[in-house]
Design a protein around this motif. Structure first.
Motif, PDB file in Angstrom:
ATOM      1  N   ARG A  25       0.811  -1.230   0.000  1.00  0.00           N
ATOM      2  CA  ARG A  25       0.000   0.000   0.000  1.00  0.00           C
ATOM      3  C   ARG A  25       0.841   1.276   0.000  1.00  0.00           C
ATOM      4  NH1 ARG A  25      -5.642  -1.457   1.911  1.00  0.00           N
ATOM      5  NH2 ARG A  25      -5.703  -3.534   1.015  1.00  0.00           N
ATOM      6  N   GLY A  26       2.144   1.105   0.053  1.00  0.00           N
ATOM      7  CA  GLY A  26       3.025   2.274   0.093  1.00  0.00           C
ATOM      8  C   GLY A  26       2.883   3.040   1.398  1.00  0.00           C
ATOM      9  N   LEU A  27       2.603   2.307   2.482  1.00  0.00           N
ATOM     10  CA  LEU A  27       2.412   2.967   3.786  1.00  0.00           C
ATOM     11  C   LEU A  27       3.551   2.596   4.730  1.00  0.00           C
ATOM     12  CD1 LEU A  27      -1.365   2.114   4.381  1.00  0.00           C
ATOM     13  CD2 LEU A  27      -0.426   4.351   3.795  1.00  0.00           C
ATOM     14  N   PRO A  28       3.904   3.501   5.643  1.00  0.00           N
ATOM     15  CA  PRO A  28       4.864   3.111   6.679  1.00  0.00           C
ATOM     16  C   PRO A  28       4.231   2.075   7.614  1.00  0.00           C
ATOM     17  CG  PRO A  28       4.484   5.490   6.683  1.00  0.00           C
ATOM     18  CD  PRO A  28       3.475   4.892   5.766  1.00  0.00           C
ATOM     19  N   LYS A  29       5.056   1.225   8.208  1.00  0.00           N
ATOM     20  CA  LYS A  29       4.513   0.163   9.071  1.00  0.00           C
ATOM     21  C   LYS A  29       3.707   0.734  10.233  1.00  0.00           C
ATOM     22  CE  LYS A  29       8.220  -2.367   9.449  1.00  0.00           C
ATOM     23  NZ  LYS A  29       9.177  -3.257  10.022  1.00  0.00           N
ATOM     24  N   ARG A  30       4.200   1.898  10.747  1.00  0.00           N
ATOM     25  CA  ARG A  30       3.489   2.448  11.919  1.00  0.00           C
ATOM     26  C   ARG A  30       2.048   2.847  11.553  1.00  0.00           C
ATOM     27  NH1 ARG A  30       4.229   8.138  11.245  1.00  0.00           N
ATOM     28  NH2 ARG A  30       6.090   8.399  10.001  1.00  0.00           N
ATOM     29  N   THR A  31       1.818   3.228  10.283  1.00  0.00           N
ATOM     30  CA  THR A  31       0.448   3.567   9.866  1.00  0.00           C
ATOM     31  C   THR A  31      -0.414   2.315   9.851  1.00  0.00           C
ATOM     32  OG1 THR A  31       1.315   5.362   8.543  1.00  0.00           O
ATOM     33  CG2 THR A  31      -0.926   4.665   8.023  1.00  0.00           C
ATOM     34  N   VAL A  32       0.176   1.200   9.386  1.00  0.00           N
ATOM     35  CA  VAL A  32      -0.569  -0.073   9.369  1.00  0.00           C
ATOM     36  C   VAL A  32      -0.912  -0.486  10.809  1.00  0.00           C
ATOM     37  CG1 VAL A  32      -0.471  -2.512   8.724  1.00  0.00           C
ATOM     38  CG2 VAL A  32       0.430  -0.773   7.178  1.00  0.00           C
ATOM     39  N   TYR A  33       0.064  -0.356  11.719  1.00  0.00           N
ATOM     40  CA  TYR A  33      -0.210  -0.671  13.137  1.00  0.00           C
ATOM     41  C   TYR A  33      -1.361   0.193  13.650  1.00  0.00           C
ATOM     42  CZ  TYR A  33       3.969  -3.520  13.747  1.00  0.00           C
ATOM     43  OH  TYR A  33       4.907  -4.512  13.663  1.00  0.00           O
ATOM     44  N   GLN A  34      -1.307   1.487  13.281  1.00  0.00           N
ATOM     45  CA  GLN A  34      -2.349   2.412  13.756  1.00  0.00           C
ATOM     46  C   GLN A  34      -3.719   1.989  13.217  1.00  0.00           C
ATOM     47  OE1 GLN A  34      -1.966   5.077  15.973  1.00  0.00           O
ATOM     48  NE2 GLN A  34      -4.189   4.892  15.910  1.00  0.00           N
ATOM     49  N   LEU A  35      -3.748   1.573  11.953  1.00  0.00           N
ATOM     50  CA  LEU A  35      -5.028   1.162  11.352  1.00  0.00           C
ATOM     51  C   LEU A  35      -5.556  -0.115  12.010  1.00  0.00           C
ATOM     52  CD1 LEU A  35      -4.205   1.963   7.629  1.00  0.00           C
ATOM     53  CD2 LEU A  35      -5.944   3.068   9.042  1.00  0.00           C
ATOM     54  N   LEU A  36      -4.640  -1.028  12.362  1.00  0.00           N
ATOM     55  CA  LEU A  36      -5.058  -2.261  13.043  1.00  0.00           C
ATOM     56  C   LEU A  36      -5.627  -1.918  14.416  1.00  0.00           C
ATOM     57  CD1 LEU A  36      -2.057  -4.624  12.146  1.00  0.00           C
ATOM     58  CD2 LEU A  36      -4.357  -4.643  11.176  1.00  0.00           C
ATOM     59  N   GLU A  37      -4.961  -0.964  15.064  1.00  0.00           N
ATOM     60  CA  GLU A  37      -5.412  -0.523  16.385  1.00  0.00           C
ATOM     61  C   GLU A  37      -6.800   0.132  16.253  1.00  0.00           C
ATOM     62  OE1 GLU A  37      -3.819  -1.223  19.035  1.00  0.00           O
ATOM     63  OE2 GLU A  37      -5.090  -0.090  20.411  1.00  0.00           O
ATOM     64  N   ASP A  38      -6.951   1.004  15.242  1.00  0.00           N
ATOM     65  CA  ASP A  38      -8.236   1.687  15.029  1.00  0.00           C
ATOM     66  C   ASP A  38      -9.353   0.656  14.816  1.00  0.00           C
ATOM     67  OD1 ASP A  38      -6.855   4.034  15.184  1.00  0.00           O
ATOM     68  OD2 ASP A  38      -6.996   4.531  13.039  1.00  0.00           O
ATOM     69  N   ALA A  39      -9.035  -0.376  13.981  1.00  0.00           N
ATOM     70  CA  ALA A  39     -10.065  -1.377  13.663  1.00  0.00           C
ATOM     71  C   ALA A  39     -10.440  -2.175  14.911  1.00  0.00           C
ATOM     72  CB  ALA A  39      -9.545  -2.313  12.564  1.00  0.00           C
ATOM     73  N   ARG A  40      -9.430  -2.406  15.777  1.00  0.00           N
ATOM     74  CA  ARG A  40      -9.678  -3.176  16.999  1.00  0.00           C
ATOM     75  C   ARG A  40     -10.604  -2.390  17.939  1.00  0.00           C
ATOM     76  NH1 ARG A  40      -6.550  -5.082  21.472  1.00  0.00           N
ATOM     77  NH2 ARG A  40      -5.313  -3.208  21.353  1.00  0.00           N
ATOM     78  N   ASN A  41     -10.495  -1.043  17.889  1.00  0.00           N
ATOM     79  CA  ASN A  41     -11.297  -0.211  18.793  1.00  0.00           C
ATOM     80  C   ASN A  41     -12.684   0.119  18.244  1.00  0.00           C
ATOM     81  OD1 ASN A  41      -9.225  -0.131  20.627  1.00  0.00           O
ATOM     82  ND2 ASN A  41      -8.269   1.653  19.681  1.00  0.00           N
ATOM     83  N   LEU A  42     -12.969  -0.358  17.042  1.00  0.00           N
ATOM     84  CA  LEU A  42     -14.274  -0.004  16.459  1.00  0.00           C
ATOM     85  C   LEU A  42     -15.434  -0.657  17.205  1.00  0.00           C
ATOM     86  CD1 LEU A  42     -13.815   0.018  12.575  1.00  0.00           C
ATOM     87  CD2 LEU A  42     -14.305   1.922  14.079  1.00  0.00           C
TER      88      LEU A  42
END
Ligand code: SAM
Length: 278
Positions: free
Chosen positions: A261-278
């Protein structure tokens, strides 16, 4: 008889963009209120004009407004300029214009360049409706909220951004709207003017590849999807889960998705965290 307050637009790079009317007005007024005297001196030197300059910026706007108003009331006509483009457009001046109108002083605009209109006109994005949001917020959380609050408008979205934050902003855009068309208008009207077009992650990859990111950026965001990119419409957390289900270790899955996706790993971690908190 009170003087007139002229709001004079100046170039955003190319000095030839100063209008004749702006030049005549700057030559005719008693004094010029400006942000940075060095910038305005350069412009006046180019025009062969000498004028008293009154420093007027974000930090002294409140105090200076009373002084400028007094001069206008005593019959002096003044010009207000900013360092570049149209005053009051992400620049100081709102207070003095408001106060002058309140005091019955005539306020006359002398139109000229503004980066957001210049960028929009050649962006190739729809121009029938647009939203200009000024500067993007400096922090990612606020920036995402700012973007989301206007994300459903049927309009091209336009923001100003600083070069040292452009990659972070593209990361947020990639997370929010991976397929929306983005145009970066850089260094408009200057020697190195360029328009970069693509999805947020494509543009992130392009800029991240450069040895340094310099210049002034205007960011434009189209309303539709750029092109069908089915794999990118799958949310990041689902893509990571899919890879894990194939037996790929979580760290490896995150690394792969970040790369794809051309994203830094920390952004992917953040998105996983966001999805977990949904
Ligand atoms: N008053 C100005 C106008 O009318 O556009 C805007 C001033 S604001 C302080 C400066 C921001 O405008 C820059 O950080 C950049 O985002 C945008 N900008 C100004 N000049 C630009 C240029 N030549 N090319 C691209 N963006 C520009």
């Amino acid at each position: 008889m009170p003087g007139t307050l002229y709001i004079v637009a100046t170039p955003i790079g190319n000095l030839q963009d100063l209008s004749q009317r702006a030049a005549h007005t700057l030559a005719a007024v008693a004094a010029i209120a400006c942000e940075d005297t060095r910038q305005t001196h350069k412009l006046l030197a180019h025009l062969g004009i000498e004028k008293p300059l009154l420093v007027f910026h974000d930090h002294n706007e409140r105090d200076r407004t009373a002084a400028l108003l007094a001069r206008l009331q005593q019959g002096e006509s003044l010009a207000l300029v900013s360092d570049a483009g149209t005053p009051l457009i992400s620049d100081p001046g709102y207070r003095i214009v408001d106060a002058a109108i309140e005091a019955g002083i005539s306020v006359v605009p002398i139109p000229g360049p503004a980066a957001f209109v210049t960028a929009l006109s050649a962006s190739g994005l729809p121009t029938d409706a647009f939203y200009f949001g000024g500067f993007l917020a400096a922090k990612s959380g606020q920036r995402r909220k700012q973007l989301e609050s206007v994300g459903s408008l049927e309009a091209t979205l336009i923001f100003y951004e600083a070069p040292h934050r452009i990659l972070e902003s593209l990361e947020d855009l990639a997370a929010l709207w991976p397929t929306r068309p983005i145009v970066l208008a850089r260094e408009l009207t200057k020697l190195h003017e360029e328009f970069l077009r693509g999805t947020p992650s494509e543009l992130h990859a392009t800029l991240a590849d450069r040895p340094s990111i310099k210049g002034e950026f205007t960011v434009l965001i189209g309303k539709g999807a750029l092109a069908p990119q089915p794999e990118e419409t799958v949310p990041v957390h689902q893509e990571v889960a899919r890879l894990e289900a194939l037996g790929i270790p979580r760290m490896e899955a995150i690394k792969t998705v970040a790369k794809d996706r051309g994203l830094p790993k920390r952004t992917v971690y953040q998105l996983l965290e966001d999805a977990r908190n949904l």
